[in-house]
Enzyme design. Structure first.
Site, short mmCIF file in Angstrom:
data_model
loop_
_atom_site.label_atom_id
_atom_site.label_comp_id
_atom_site.label_asym_id
_atom_site.label_seq_id
_atom_site.Cartn_x
_atom_site.Cartn_y
_atom_site.Cartn_z
N LYS B 77 1.57 -6.82 -4.38
CA LYS B 77 0.27 -6.14 -4.43
C LYS B 77 -0.46 -6.55 -5.69
O LYS B 77 0.17 -6.74 -6.75
CB LYS B 77 0.54 -4.63 -4.40
CG LYS B 77 -0.69 -3.74 -4.27
CD LYS B 77 -0.25 -2.28 -4.18
CE LYS B 77 -1.41 -1.32 -4.05
NZ LYS B 77 -0.96 0.08 -3.93
N SER B 152 -2.91 2.60 -0.06
CA SER B 152 -3.67 1.52 -0.64
C SER B 152 -2.97 0.16 -0.58
O SER B 152 -3.63 -0.86 -0.78
CB SER B 152 -3.98 1.84 -2.11
OG SER B 152 -2.77 1.90 -2.86
N SER B 176 0.93 5.46 -0.71
CA SER B 176 0.31 4.13 -0.58
C SER B 176 1.24 3.03 -0.12
O SER B 176 0.77 1.94 0.19
CB SER B 176 -0.33 3.72 -1.92
OG SER B 176 -1.58 4.34 -2.07
#
Lengths: 95, 492
Positions: B77, B152, B176
């Site tokens: 990420k 997310s 997330s």
């Protein structure tokens, strides 16, 4: 509570966020009012005698030996600087 | 046919039927072919990846592999600091930020020989549940491109689900990792707070953030967690607790006679989609079939966890994000003649709407006159939420719940109503309050073919039990590997 456009203006100043104008201020006022109205449900919870939990699990200070280790060079630290002069970050007038 | 897991790839590498360069080229090719539709990546690291793969192949030829996953491609990420490779957090304010150092989790991946192929798309500063709040455009759900992948860590979830990479790292502050894993039909795990170092994870809410694996299978999650877990002197909140061999322990759990808590608050409510409710029921039947005893419990304070989260998380964010001011790195707005205006304009132009909203929420909650009513009250309610977990885990070995109240929703459908977006995390957020570990695994599909995940949760540092219990359930459910999204078919 209602987050009036006046409160939005004050909080934006504290947060160092320049808003684009009245429309953005009005929108944040609307949205934040709705959110704060929701979170105020916490007021109904009886927390007498309950300790606050700033961390999920117990934390204690940890110390390390005070030994010198290599850090970032001036060059590496300045590599992302939007503006620089010699070995310094350069910013607009402070005072 | 299923996508290949990291475990399978590791086996092929060990047998010598493929090289790491072969694999890396394959996945880079998949990324190039599918990115126009998926937008799962902010930065693809083609050159770096091929170089790392060649080195892995050299190590293997010399009999010096670094770990079982040496040579396996992985994505991270884009809120994890990568030295020399830009790290944006999905934000315009860090659009051109090239970090001069490396985060611990990423360093550990490299030290285990994994090949990092790119940085994945995300909601800006991990604030969001749909990967729509990205300065680099929304990511699309591989099962239905018009729907969101969750967030997310949506980019990491998409990349794994669509066969762009076999495994990825995400971060979980209020769900997330688990929620996008559920919406994309993959496995996603939030380890216990402190299990994985946060050094080099750009801070959103420091008391809640935790890095974890996003994978096709529970076994891969065990392998990837094992690679990144452990104490780190550079993160004083990382725990000095031994890291067991999670993958080796997967077979050690038997559901027979185990007790699993079913909190009524997670299995009811108007927000719960009937198809999610159906999958939850089927999962419980499977568990009962494996010999588990379902224990009904009540966790009366979890209904306050969204409110608690949005006060504590935003308060921490308002402080953490103060560092982005245009002085030392990142975007700086032009045309100001004093430093305060420079700060304010830089932040006003550099941050997206949701980030500004949360900074203002947190600043207001911490400001004079409101601190006790909002922040302190939320800290105390957090204690009560944690006690709910402790009580449930006294009565049972694990807690079970749906991961998300609904399957993937259409892009744009929640963007105009921040509160409706916040409610996406209603089943995941309370676990972060308690700091315990949880895993979402694919448990079924809606009639329309969208994946539905269920999550298991356990106490502090009980990852070994959690993973082995999830592995047994995964085998019994037979959902993992049963279907592949159409866009990934060419990857098989």
């Amino acid at each position: 509570m209602k987050i009036t456009p006046g409160i939005v203006e004050h909080v934006a100043l504290l947060s160092r966020l320049e808003l684009s104008g009245e429309e953005e201020k009005e929108r944040f006022s609307r949205e934040l009012s709705k959110i704060f109205e929701y979170v105020e449900q916490l007021g109904e919870v009886d927390v007498s005698g309950v300790e606050p939990s700033p961390h999920p699990l117990p934390q204690k200070n940890k110390f390390r030996e005070d030994v010198v280790e290599p850090g970032l060079s001036n060059e590496a630290a300045l590599a992302n600087a939007p503006d620089k002069e010699d070995v310094y970050f350069k910013v607009p007038q402070v005072l | 046919m299923a996508l290949r897991s990291a475990r399978e790839l590791a086996g092929q590498l060990a047998e010598g039927t493929v090289t790491s360069v072969d694999l890396t080229r394959h996945y880079l090719g998949r990324i190039a072919a599918t990115e126009p539709k998926l937008n799962a990546f902010v930065t693809v690291m083609e050159e770096e990846a091929l170089r790392a793969a060649a080195k892995s192949d050299e190590r293997r030829a010399a009999g010096k592999t670094l770990s079982p996953l040496d040579g396996v491609p992985v994505a991270v990420k884009d809120n994890m600091i990568t030295e020399g490779v830009r790290t944006t957090c999905g934000s315009r304010i860090l659009e051109n930020f090239v970090p001069p150092y490396i985060g611990t989790a990423v360093r550990k991946l490299q030290e285990a020989g994994l090949v990092i192929v790119g940085k994945t798309n995300m909601d800006e500063f991990a604030m969001g549940s749909s990967t729509e709040n990205s300065a680099f455009g929304r990511a699309a759900n591989p099962w239905d491109l018009e729907r969101v992948p969750g967030g997310s860590s949506g980019g990491s979830a998409v990349a794994v689900a669509a066969g762009q990479v076999p495994i990825a790292l995400g971060s979980d502050t209020g769900g997330s990792i688990r929620q996008p894993a559920s919406l994309c039909g993959i496995v996603g795990m939030k380890p216990t707070y402190g299990r994985v170092s946060r050094y080099g994870l750009v801070a959103y809410a420091s008391s809640l953030d935790q890095i974890g694996p996003m994978t096709l299978s529970v076994e891969d999650a065990a392998l990837l967690l094992g690679a990144v877990a452990g104490h780190d002197p550079k993160d004083s909140t990382s725990a000095d607790v031994p890291v067991p061999d999670y993958a080796a322990a997967l077979g050690n759990f038997d559901w027979k006679g185990k007790r699993v808590a079913r909190p009524k608050e997670f299995f009811a409510g108007e927000g719960l989609d009937p198809e999610v409710e159906r999958v939850a029921g089927e999962t419980l039947e499977k568990l009962a079939g494996l010999g588990a005893e379902i224990v009904d419990v009540s966790m009366p304070n979890v209904k306050y966890s969204i409110s608690t989260y949005y006060l504590l998380g935003t308060a921490e964010a308002s402080s953490n994000l103060a560092r982005f001011d245009g002085a030392q790195y990142g975007f700086r707005a032009e045309g100001t003649d004093n430093i305060i205006d420079m700060f304010s304009r830089t932040r006003g132009q550099g941050f997206g709407q949701e980030v500004k909203r949360r900074i203002m929420m947190g600043t207001h909650a911490l400001s004079a006159g409101y601190y006790d009513a909002y922040y302190l009250q939320a800290l105390k309610v957090r204690t009560l939420v944690k006690r709910d977990y402790d009580r449930a885990l006294e009565q049972a070995d694990l807690v079970i719940a749906p991961t998300s109240p609904f399957p993937a929703f259409p892009a744009g459908s929640r963007m105009d109503d921040p509160l409706a977006m916040y409610l996406c995390d209603i089943f995941t957020i309370s676990l972060n309050m308690a700091g315990y570990c949880g895993i979402s695994l694919p448990a079924g599909f809606t009639n329309g073919g969208l994946p539905v995940g269920m999550q298991l949760m356990a106490g502090a540092f009980q990852e070994e039990k959690l993973l082995s219990a999830a592995w047994r359930l995964e085998q019994a459910l037979g959902v993992v590997g049963s279907r592949t999204p159409e866009i990934a078919e060419a990857a098989v």
